[in-house]
Design a protein around this motif. Sequence first.
Motif, PDB file in Angstrom:
ATOM      1  N   GLU A   1      38.351  37.015  46.705  1.00  0.00           N
ATOM      2  CA  GLU A   1      38.058  38.111  47.263  1.00  0.00           C
ATOM      3  C   GLU A   1      38.796  38.841  48.241  1.00  0.00           C
ATOM      4  OE1 GLU A   1      34.444  38.395  50.900  1.00  0.00           O
ATOM      5  OE2 GLU A   1      34.144  36.612  49.302  1.00  0.00           O
TER       6      GLU A   1
ATOM      7  N   LYS B   1      39.808  42.557  47.243  1.00  0.00           N
ATOM      8  CA  LYS B   1      39.908  43.538  48.413  1.00  0.00           C
ATOM      9  C   LYS B   1      40.571  44.727  48.311  1.00  0.00           C
ATOM     10  CE  LYS B   1      36.066  41.749  50.906  1.00  0.00           C
ATOM     11  NZ  LYS B   1      35.454  40.655  52.917  1.00  0.00           N
ATOM     12  N   LYS B   2      42.430  43.927  48.453  1.00  0.00           N
ATOM     13  CA  LYS B   2      43.270  44.800  48.757  1.00  0.00           C
ATOM     14  C   LYS B   2      44.121  45.639  47.166  1.00  0.00           C
ATOM     15  CE  LYS B   2      46.150  44.021  51.665  1.00  0.00           C
ATOM     16  NZ  LYS B   2      46.142  44.400  52.825  1.00  0.00           N
TER      17      LYS B   2
END
Length: 165
Positions: free
Chosen positions: A60, A64-65
Amino acid sequence: MIDIPANWMEKIQNVDWSKVRESVKDYGPAIKVLQQTWSKESLLEISQGKLFVPDSVINEAIAKKIPEDGSVTGVTIKSHANGRLDIRAETKKVGPVELSGEIQEFVHEGDKSYMKYRVRSRNIPEHGLMSWIFSRVSLAMAERMVGHVELSDDLPISIRHNTVT
């Protein structure tokens, strides 16, 4: 045992909580990892130099990166009891790329952290001949043939032989 000063309530009331929230807002992913992994037992393991973080939490945080306009569209990891770590990267150019290996080193010094990952096997499942060649040359040589891959601007990657730092 923690010593709490007698005037602790007075000191807490003088804290500017908006500044505290602003300072730690970028630590959201790290705080989520801590919430999901810390317990009395895990704190004991941390004191012994061991830390276990679920794959789902790491996946997760990685998701997001990854920028939407990058050459890599997704990365997932899967850890195994024998110490192996499988990485699957979805790329725009060749589709999925699969790596399997071990973490050799994880270092945190001040504001710099890095990890060394030794690749033991590699595969490009949707490309027969290309996958066969990829599995037989070093990862650094494969990078020279297809170009350097960056996940995000704040996550530099360097490859030497079959070690990714």
